[in-house]
Write an enzyme that holds these catalytic residues in place. Structure first.
Site, short mmCIF file in Angstrom:
data_model
loop_
_atom_site.label_atom_id
_atom_site.label_comp_id
_atom_site.label_asym_id
_atom_site.label_seq_id
_atom_site.Cartn_x
_atom_site.Cartn_y
_atom_site.Cartn_z
N ILE A 97 24.96 32.69 -18.71
CA ILE A 97 24.84 31.01 -19.21
C ILE A 97 25.82 30.31 -18.25
CG2 ILE A 97 26.63 31.35 -20.96
CD1 ILE A 97 24.77 29.37 -22.52
N SER B 220 13.30 37.68 -8.48
CA SER B 220 13.61 36.95 -7.18
C SER B 220 12.56 37.07 -6.19
CB SER B 220 15.16 37.70 -6.81
OG SER B 220 15.35 37.01 -5.59
N GLU C 12 13.62 37.57 -3.34
CA GLU C 12 14.13 38.39 -2.38
C GLU C 12 13.31 39.66 -2.67
OE1 GLU C 12 16.73 38.50 -0.07
OE2 GLU C 12 16.94 36.36 0.01
N TYR D 290 20.50 44.17 -3.44
CA TYR D 290 20.20 43.41 -4.62
C TYR D 290 18.60 43.43 -4.84
CZ TYR D 290 18.80 38.63 -6.61
OH TYR D 290 18.36 37.73 -7.39
N ARG E 164 25.29 24.98 -7.43
CA ARG E 164 25.36 26.29 -6.58
C ARG E 164 26.60 26.70 -6.32
NH1 ARG E 164 22.44 30.84 -6.53
NH2 ARG E 164 20.61 30.41 -4.91
#
Length: 343
Positions: A9, A130, A132, A153, A188
Site C-alpha cells: 500500500i 507483470s 516482465e 523477478y 514512481r
C-alpha cells in the site's frame, strides 16, 4: 461498507489504489513493514488518526515472509477484496537478490492464498502480475502469449501467476491475475528508469546536476499511467467470475525516445547530458514489451485515459517543483538531503 486489504500500500500502485477505493466508500486495510524510518509518504495525505470515528484507512505491521501473521490478519479483518501488490519489484535488483526476490515475490503470493484457503474467508483476490513475465516473447503480448521470463523477478512472478491459477482451480477461490505492463507516475520510485530520467532532467535544467547515467537506451516498453491501471485492478474483482487480463496501452516507446522527449520538453539536448553506463544493463535483457489489452477493453470496459505525452508532462511538472525546492534550499545554504545548514 466493503473492506479491502492491500499489500504494498505504500508503493506507487498501492497509494493510487487506496485513493481509488476510499473514494468508492471502502474501508481500506494496508500491510506495511516495520522499519526504523517511516515509508508512508505516498499515503500520508490519506491517513487519519485511528481514534477518529470517520477513519477508513488502517495500517497493519506485517511481512510477506510470515505466513502465520498473514493468516491472523486476514481472519481478523475479513476483507471482501484482497489486492496483492507487495513484492521486491525492481528487476535489476532481482539479479543481486534472487533468493529474496523469489521468497517475497513468488512465495509471498502463495502465503496469502494459503491464508485465504485455510481461514475459509469469502474474498476476492487480485494478483499483480507483470509484463516482465513475457520476457523474450515476440510482441504484441496477450493472455495467450507463452511466458519467457528473463530475470529472477520475472520468474518469481510467473510462479505467482500459476499458483494463483492453481488455487483458483483446486479450491474454487475467486483469484485473478492482472498482467500489467509498465505504468508510471510522479509517485514512481526514483530508481526506476522513467522517474530517474524526469528527476535528473529537471535537476539539470536548474543547474543542480550535470549528468545522467542510463543503461540500455534501446529497450522498448509499453508505458501507461498508474492511476489508470488501478481502476483495472478494481474492475477485475467486480466480475462474476475470476479471469486473467493484460492491462496495457498498446503503444511502445524506447528508453531513448522517453529520454529525448523529456529533455526536449525542458529545452535541453539530451545528447549533452546522458551517458550509457554498462553497469545498468541487465545480465539478460528484455528488448520489447507491447501489450494487447483487447480482452480487458471488451470484458471490463477498461481503456487508458492518460496519453504518453500527458504522463511525461505530469512527471516533469512534479519533479520540477521538487527541484525548485532543492534549489531554494541550496541557495539558502542548506543540504537538500537533510536540510542542515552548510555555512
Amino acid at each position: 461498507m466493503k473492506k479491502a486489504f492491500v499489500t504494498g500500500i505504500t508503493g506507487q500502485d498501492g497509494s493510487y489504489l487506496a485513493e481509488f477505493l476510499l473514494n468508492k466508500g471502502y474501508e481500506v486495510h494496508g500491510l506495511i513493514r516495520r522499519s526504523s524510518t517511516f515509508n508512508t509518504d505516498r499515503i500520508d495525505h490519506l491517513y487519519h488518526d485511528f481514534h477518529d470515528p470517520d477513519t477508513r484507512l488502517f495500517l497493519h505491521y506485517g511481512d510477506l515472509s510470515v505466513s502465520g501473521q498473514l493468516m491472523d490478519l486476514l481472519h481478523s479483518i475479513q476483507p471482501d477484496e484482497i489486492y496483492h501488490l507487495g513484492a521486491q519489484s525492481h528487476v535489476r535488483v532481482s539479479f543481486d537478490m534472487p533468493e529474496y526476490t523469489g521468497d517475497i515475490t513468488g512465495l509471498g503470493t502463495l502465503r496469502i492464498l494459503e491464508a485465504i484457503h485455510k481461514t475459509g474467508i469469502k474474498t476476492k483476490f487480485y494478483q499483480a502480475s507483470s509484463s516482465e513475465m513475457f520476457g523474450a516473447a515476440s510482441p504484441p503480448q496477450s493472455e495467450n502469449t507463452i511466458f519467457q521470463p528473463r530475470s529472477p523477478y520475472a520468474a518469481a512472478k510467473v510462479y505467482a501467476y500459476y499458483i494463483v491459477q492453481n488455487y483458483r482451480d483446486a479450491y474454487g477461490l475467486f483469484a485473478t491475475n492482472g498482467i500489467l505492463f509498465n505504468h508510471e507516475s510522479p509517485r514512481r520510485g526514483e530508481t526506476f528508469v522513467t522517474r530517474k530520467i524526469t528527476r535528473a532532467a529537471t535537476q539539470i535544467k536548474l543547474g543542480l546536476k550535470n549528468k545522467l547515467f542510463l543503461g540500455n537506451l534501446e529497450a522498448k516498453r509499453d508505458w501507461g499511467f498508474a492511476g489508470d491501471f488501478v481502476e483495472a485492478m478494481w474492475l477485475m474483482l467486480q466480475q462474476d467470475k475470476p479471469d486473467d487480463f493484460v492491462i496495457a496501452t498498446g503503444e511502445t516507446h524506447s528508453v531513448r525516445e522517453f529520454t529525448e522527449k523529456v529533455f526536449s520538453k525542458l529545452d535541453l539536448d539530451y545528447n549533452k547530458y546522458v551517458s550509457v553506463d554498462p553497469r545498468y544493463f541487465r545480465p539478460t535483457e528484455v528488448d520489447v514489451l507491447l501489450g494487447d489489452a483487447s480482452k480487458a477493453k471488451k470484458a471490463l470496459g477498461w481503456k487508458p485515459k492518460v496519453t504518453f505525452d500527458a504522463l511525461i508532462d505530469m512527471m516533469i511538472a512534479t519533479d520540477m517543483e521538487l527541484a525548485k525546492k532543492e534549489k531554494t534550499l541550496l541557495d539558502a545554504g542548506f543540504s537538500c538531503n537533510n536540510s542542515e545548514r552548510l555555512t
